[in-house]
Design a protein around this motif. Structure first.
Motif, mmCIF file in Angstrom:
data_model
loop_
_atom_site.group_PDB
_atom_site.id
_atom_site.type_symbol
_atom_site.label_atom_id
_atom_site.label_comp_id
_atom_site.label_asym_id
_atom_site.label_seq_id
_atom_site.Cartn_x
_atom_site.Cartn_y
_atom_site.Cartn_z
ATOM 1 N N ASP A 177 21.754 19.309 3.195
ATOM 2 C CA ASP A 177 21.395 20.354 2.252
ATOM 3 C C ASP A 177 22.118 20.074 0.939
ATOM 4 O O ASP A 177 23.296 19.691 0.937
ATOM 5 N N GLU A 179 23.169 21.831 -2.464
ATOM 6 C CA GLU A 179 23.341 23.128 -3.120
ATOM 7 C C GLU A 179 23.506 22.925 -4.617
ATOM 8 O O GLU A 179 24.378 22.179 -5.071
ATOM 9 N N THR A 185 18.781 25.865 -3.366
ATOM 10 C CA THR A 185 19.307 24.801 -2.516
ATOM 11 C C THR A 185 18.155 23.979 -1.968
ATOM 12 O O THR A 185 17.127 24.519 -1.552
#
Length: 214
Positions: A177, A179, A185
């Motif tokens: 992921d 961000e 995100t």
């Protein structure tokens, strides 16, 4: 070297990739196409030479027709400013609208000749780096490491984008992921490489140390 394919192999080895397959996988190239370019079975275009040159840190004119030195020339102790970041909320590094190749910045403390710098544009990176700041990283194109998790790093994803993002675990071991400092995100991204940010120079000081800036 007079042979284009031999120069490509030399550039790949100098970048630290022991095999053609390893380089192709790292940059998302088709293995067979790259291997054919490197072994001389399929001569590559100047457009492709520019792509290979950017990946391996060499000059496209040298790679394509042996014109000039292998690597971009720079003053000793200086590294190139290779793009802009923060010009949009997604944290995308914009190489096409980056600084002129003559714009250089001093190697930061602890940095090496493989360091590169990004110029922050706008205020979407506020909290990490302000408008006009320089962000340094070591341009070694290696996979992400566990010590990067939770930190803002420079990454390249499999869609050819280079981003400045906070690196987090994804839903699978090979996914991450990303961000944003500002903006949504990005989930479960596949990364080609990741690099620690090694220094951030505030705008006032950055203006004083950039060579060649208008």
């Amino acid at each position: 070297m007079e042979d284009r394919s031999q120069r490509l192999r030399e550039a790949r080895l100098a970048k630290g990739f022991e095999t053609a397959a390893a380089a192709a996988d790292a940059f998302g190239w088709n293995r067979n196409t790259y291997a054919s370019n490197e072994n001389g079975n399929a001569p590559f275009s100047y457009r492709r030479a520019k792509e290979y040159a950017q990946a391996f840190g060499v000059r496209p004119d040298w790679l394509y027709d042996a014109a000039g030195p292998m690597r971009p020339t720079a003053e000793p102790g200086f590294v190139p400013i290779i793009g802009r970041v923060g010009a949009n909320p997604d944290g995308t590094v914009l190489f096409a609208t980056g600084q002129d190749p003559t714009d250089l910045a001093p190697i930061p403390p602890g940095g090496t000749e493989k360091a590169a710098a990004l110029l922050v544009v706008g205020h979407s990176m506020r909290g990490v780096a302000d408008d006009g700041a320089l962000i340094y990283f070591e341009d070694q194109r290696t996979p992400p490491t566990p010590d990067m998790l939770g930190h803002v790093v420079v990454v390249e994803v499999d869609t050819d984008e280079v981003l400045v993002k906070r690196l987090l675990r994804g839903s699978r071991p090979d996914r991450f992921d990303l961000e944003s400092v500002a903006g949504p995100t990005r989930h479960d991204a596949r990364l080609r490489w990741a690099a620690h940010i090694t220094a951030i120079i505030p705008p006032y000081q950055a203006r004083r140390i950039i060579r060649g800036a208008a």
